[in-house]
Design a protein around this motif. Structure first.
Motif, PDB file in Angstrom:
ATOM      1  N   THR A 175       0.846  -1.198   0.000  1.00  0.00           N
ATOM      2  CA  THR A 175       0.000   0.000   0.000  1.00  0.00           C
ATOM      3  C   THR A 175       0.883   1.250   0.000  1.00  0.00           C
ATOM      4  N   LEU A 176       0.535   2.212  -0.826  1.00  0.00           N
ATOM      5  CA  LEU A 176       1.314   3.442  -0.935  1.00  0.00           C
ATOM      6  C   LEU A 176       0.712   4.520  -0.031  1.00  0.00           C
ATOM      7  N   HIS A 177       1.550   5.103   0.801  1.00  0.00           N
ATOM      8  CA  HIS A 177       1.129   6.183   1.689  1.00  0.00           C
ATOM      9  C   HIS A 177       1.819   7.468   1.239  1.00  0.00           C
ATOM     10  N   GLU A 178       1.030   8.496   0.954  1.00  0.00           N
ATOM     11  CA  GLU A 178       1.594   9.707   0.387  1.00  0.00           C
ATOM     12  C   GLU A 178       1.500  10.876   1.358  1.00  0.00           C
ATOM     13  N   SER A 179       2.515  11.709   1.297  1.00  0.00           N
ATOM     14  CA  SER A 179       2.531  12.933   2.092  1.00  0.00           C
ATOM     15  C   SER A 179       3.378  13.955   1.348  1.00  0.00           C
ATOM     16  N   THR A 180       3.395  15.175   1.846  1.00  0.00           N
ATOM     17  CA  THR A 180       4.185  16.252   1.238  1.00  0.00           C
ATOM     18  C   THR A 180       4.859  17.045   2.338  1.00  0.00           C
ATOM     19  N   THR A 181       6.142  17.276   2.181  1.00  0.00           N
ATOM     20  CA  THR A 181       6.853  18.055   3.191  1.00  0.00           C
ATOM     21  C   THR A 181       6.483  19.533   3.067  1.00  0.00           C
ATOM     22  N   SER A 182       6.829  20.304   4.080  1.00  0.00           N
ATOM     23  CA  SER A 182       6.528  21.735   4.057  1.00  0.00           C
ATOM     24  C   SER A 182       7.258  22.459   2.931  1.00  0.00           C
ATOM     25  N   SER A 183       8.321  21.847   2.410  1.00  0.00           N
ATOM     26  CA  SER A 183       9.047  22.454   1.291  1.00  0.00           C
ATOM     27  C   SER A 183       8.440  22.111  -0.061  1.00  0.00           C
ATOM     28  N   GLY A 184       7.473  21.188  -0.070  1.00  0.00           N
ATOM     29  CA  GLY A 184       6.814  20.822  -1.316  1.00  0.00           C
ATOM     30  C   GLY A 184       7.280  19.514  -1.929  1.00  0.00           C
ATOM     31  N   LEU A 185       8.093  18.734  -1.211  1.00  0.00           N
ATOM     32  CA  LEU A 185       8.574  17.446  -1.708  1.00  0.00           C
ATOM     33  C   LEU A 185       7.514  16.372  -1.513  1.00  0.00           C
ATOM     34  N   LYS A 186       7.156  15.670  -2.583  1.00  0.00           N
ATOM     35  CA  LYS A 186       6.206  14.569  -2.499  1.00  0.00           C
ATOM     36  C   LYS A 186       6.911  13.330  -1.953  1.00  0.00           C
ATOM     37  N   VAL A 187       6.261  12.666  -0.999  1.00  0.00           N
ATOM     38  CA  VAL A 187       6.842  11.493  -0.352  1.00  0.00           C
ATOM     39  C   VAL A 187       5.889  10.314  -0.524  1.00  0.00           C
ATOM     40  N   ALA A 193      10.478  11.750   9.164  1.00  0.00           N
ATOM     41  CA  ALA A 193      11.892  11.826   8.814  1.00  0.00           C
ATOM     42  C   ALA A 193      12.107  12.665   7.560  1.00  0.00           C
ATOM     43  N   ALA A 194      11.205  12.545   6.596  1.00  0.00           N
ATOM     44  CA  ALA A 194      11.319  13.339   5.372  1.00  0.00           C
ATOM     45  C   ALA A 194      11.156  14.829   5.669  1.00  0.00           C
ATOM     46  N   GLU A 195      10.238  15.162   6.554  1.00  0.00           N
ATOM     47  CA  GLU A 195      10.061  16.565   6.945  1.00  0.00           C
ATOM     48  C   GLU A 195      11.326  17.090   7.610  1.00  0.00           C
ATOM     49  N   GLU A 196      11.908  16.296   8.469  1.00  0.00           N
ATOM     50  CA  GLU A 196      13.131  16.712   9.163  1.00  0.00           C
ATOM     51  C   GLU A 196      14.287  16.907   8.182  1.00  0.00           C
ATOM     52  N   ALA A 197      14.394  16.018   7.210  1.00  0.00           N
ATOM     53  CA  ALA A 197      15.529  16.048   6.294  1.00  0.00           C
ATOM     54  C   ALA A 197      15.394  17.079   5.183  1.00  0.00           C
ATOM     55  N   PHE A 198      14.142  17.420   4.816  1.00  0.00           N
ATOM     56  CA  PHE A 198      13.952  18.269   3.635  1.00  0.00           C
ATOM     57  C   PHE A 198      13.109  19.517   3.880  1.00  0.00           C
ATOM     58  N   ALA A 199      12.807  19.830   5.124  1.00  0.00           N
ATOM     59  CA  ALA A 199      11.913  20.960   5.413  1.00  0.00           C
ATOM     60  C   ALA A 199      12.434  22.273   4.850  1.00  0.00           C
ATOM     61  N   ASP A 200      13.748  22.475   4.898  1.00  0.00           N
ATOM     62  CA  ASP A 200      14.291  23.757   4.459  1.00  0.00           C
ATOM     63  C   ASP A 200      14.901  23.699   3.062  1.00  0.00           C
ATOM     64  N   TRP A 201      14.500  22.711   2.267  1.00  0.00           N
ATOM     65  CA  TRP A 201      15.021  22.612   0.904  1.00  0.00           C
ATOM     66  C   TRP A 201      14.359  23.665   0.025  1.00  0.00           C
ATOM     67  N   THR A 202      15.153  24.485  -0.601  1.00  0.00           N
ATOM     68  CA  THR A 202      14.641  25.523  -1.499  1.00  0.00           C
ATOM     69  C   THR A 202      15.370  25.427  -2.830  1.00  0.00           C
ATOM     70  N   GLY A 203      14.933  26.246  -3.772  1.00  0.00           N
ATOM     71  CA  GLY A 203      15.570  26.285  -5.085  1.00  0.00           C
ATOM     72  C   GLY A 203      14.856  25.400  -6.086  1.00  0.00           C
ATOM     73  N   GLY A 204      15.362  25.414  -7.300  1.00  0.00           N
ATOM     74  CA  GLY A 204      14.765  24.620  -8.363  1.00  0.00           C
ATOM     75  C   GLY A 204      13.527  25.263  -8.934  1.00  0.00           C
ATOM     76  N   PRO A 205      13.032  24.739 -10.050  1.00  0.00           N
ATOM     77  CA  PRO A 205      11.834  25.296 -10.695  1.00  0.00           C
ATOM     78  C   PRO A 205      10.552  24.865  -9.999  1.00  0.00           C
ATOM     79  N   ASP A 206       9.465  25.550 -10.312  1.00  0.00           N
ATOM     80  CA  ASP A 206       8.155  25.183  -9.772  1.00  0.00           C
ATOM     81  C   ASP A 206       7.530  24.014 -10.526  1.00  0.00           C
TER      82      ASP A 206
END
Length: 485
Positions: free
Chosen positions: A53-65, A252-265
């Motif tokens: 089963t796939l469980h999906e979430s999105t970090t505050s930086s916009g990364l799909k998990v 863990a994904a939120e902790e690791a990638f919360a402040d990831w910025t840059g790149g295109p939209d």
């Protein structure tokens, strides 16, 4: 097509090709003395294929998990896929995506390259990077108990690489040395020539690693700009498969990638080419020291997820994608012209190609081309025999369960389905869709893809001997092998 993909030109670059993809031919051989033995197709598996089963979430930086819990082994496979492949290389800087990927783990704001290596090795994990035409990927395998720590390191590598000047200089020198060494490998040079012949000036039309001409211009500023402009959370996807609670993955994904910025939209839009760049033309790559000719033929294929995928894939297994295929039987077994010949579809997100690869003695160059074209033309005109289609379907159906055997392969399947819009039921319904292919659908696919128009032809060999053999195949252009360094 066979372009150079990291790491060390291995398969992490893109999710593993589905059964029926390219089977690399051996590089050096002369005519075989004995006929190849027949090998039976694997027995089709009847048990249902299911993904966790796939469980999906999105970090505050916009990364799909995407998290898929799967045991019982206490191991986790992670794949971060970024839509920043070689097709997004800047003009004049071909190979920059690959070059940047190789430098990601050479130091971050908190860890130098040695510290990263030691941290990963100490817990028995592995961390690698790779690039394909469409994506840049970072893959991590780690024991479950060290998941958060290792994901944190992956996050550092992607978010805050420092690209030390000394590492940039060393990487550039290593790449240039590799390009020089590649001139001794005729198969690699022929593949590069074929990529250009098929795609021309299209974003897919250069080797993933670029060329010596472009790599020698790379600076640290180029790498920093590519990282800032192309790599970011909104064009990325994190897939985690293994013995790990989905809630723990999201945290863990939120902790690791919360402040990831840059790149295109949004991902860079890659257009579909209108045609094969050099269809109906011959590129003769001159390498005077050769006693054999490398031969490549190529024409239009399909993008990933195209409706023709299943009939075309079944057709190709019988034609040239299997050890007992028509091309193998006629060219290797019956005529003894080569040890290896294969055909395949190479499909990317925007478009694809259908190609053939083989090699032979210099004096039989034209013969092997004519025999290959005749076999492909026969399938184009008449399709497959019912038994050929049934055998191809059984063969692929028997192999496909391998895509769900390991956490890593499942992560690759999920990435492939999401990146190319295949649907989350792609794995579960693969064999049913394959077995539903009819002879009529195969004929339609063959007439579309089996060189309905004259293909691009690339031959690498001794030009002064081979050129006269190639008359009648189309206008011939002779280029030195060094053109593809």
């Amino acid at each position: 097509m066979a372009s150079r993909k990291s790491p060390s030109r291995k398969s992490l670059a893109r999710p593993a090709k589905r059964a029926g993809g390219k089977v690399p031919a051996a590089r050096k051989a002369s005519s075989p003395r004995k006929a190849a033995s027949k090998r039976g197709a694997p027995r089709a598996t009847t048990s249902a294929l299911t993904l966790p089963t796939l469980h999906e979430s999105t970090t505050s930086s916009g990364l799909k998990v995407i998290a898929a819990e799967r045991g019982p082994l206490p191991m986790v496979s992670v794949r971060l896929v970024i839509r920043a492949g070689s097709a997004t290389d800047p003009d004049g800087k071909h190979g920059l995506a690959d070059f940047t990927a190789r430098l990601l783990r050479r130091g971050t704001r908190r860890l130098n390259a040695q510290a990263i290596d030691e941290a990963v090795e100490f817990v028995g994990a592995s961390l690698g990077v790779g690039v394909s035409e469409d994506t840049l990927s970072v893959a991590l395998t780690t024991p479950s108990e060290h998941f958060e720590q290792m994901l944190g390191i992956l996050g550092q590598v992607v978010r805050e690489p420092t690209f030390p000047q000394s590492e940039v200089d060393d990487a550039r020198e290593r790449e240039l040395a590799q390009f020089a060494n590649d001139l001794d490998d005729p198969s690699v040079i022929a593949d590069r020539a074929m990529v250009r012949a098929l795609w021309g000036d299209h974003p897919y039309g250069h080797d993933v690693g670029g060329s010596s001409k472009t790599v020698k211009t790379f600076t640290r500023d180029d790498v920093v700009r590519f990282h800032e402009a192309r790599m970011g959370p909104k064009v990325s996807m994190l897939i985690v498969v293994g013995a790990m609670d989905p809630g723990r993955v999201a945290a863990a994904a939120e902790e690791a990638f919360a402040d990831w910025t840059g790149g295109p939209d949004a991902p860079v839009a890659i257009p579909a080419p209108e045609r094969i760049a050099l269809g109906g033309r011959v590129i003769l790559v001159d390498k005077p020291d050769q006693t054999q000719s490398q031969v490549r033929l190529g024409g239009p294929g399909m993008r990933m997820g195209h409706e023709d995928y299943f009939p075309a894939t079944a057709m190709n297994i019988a034609l040239g994608g299997g050890f007992t295929s028509r091309l193998m039987n006629e060219i290797r077994v019956n005529r003894g012209l080569t040890y290896g010949v294969s055909s395949w579809f190479d499909s990317m997100n925007a478009a694809g190609v259908f190609a053939l690869s083989t090699f032979t003695k210099t004096e039989s160059t034209r013969e092997i081309i004519d025999v290959a074209l005749a076999e492909i033309g026969g399938v184009r005109e008449k399709g497959l025999k019912p038994r050929e289609l049934a055998d191809a379907q059984s063969y692929l159906a028997g192999l496909y369960p391998l895509r769900t055997e390991t956490n890593e392969s499942i992560a690759g399947s999920i990435a492939e389905a999401r990146l190319h819009g295949l649907g989350d039921d792609w794995v579960e319904k693969f064999r049913d869709r394959l077995r539903a292919v009819t002879p009529k659908q195969v004929v339609a696919a063959a007439r579309k893809y089996c060189f309905a128009q004259a293909p691009a032809v690339v031959v690498l060999g001794k030009a002064d001997v081979v050129k006269k053999q190639l008359k009648g195949l189309g206008p011939i252009t002779v280029v030195p092998a060094t053109e593809y360094e």
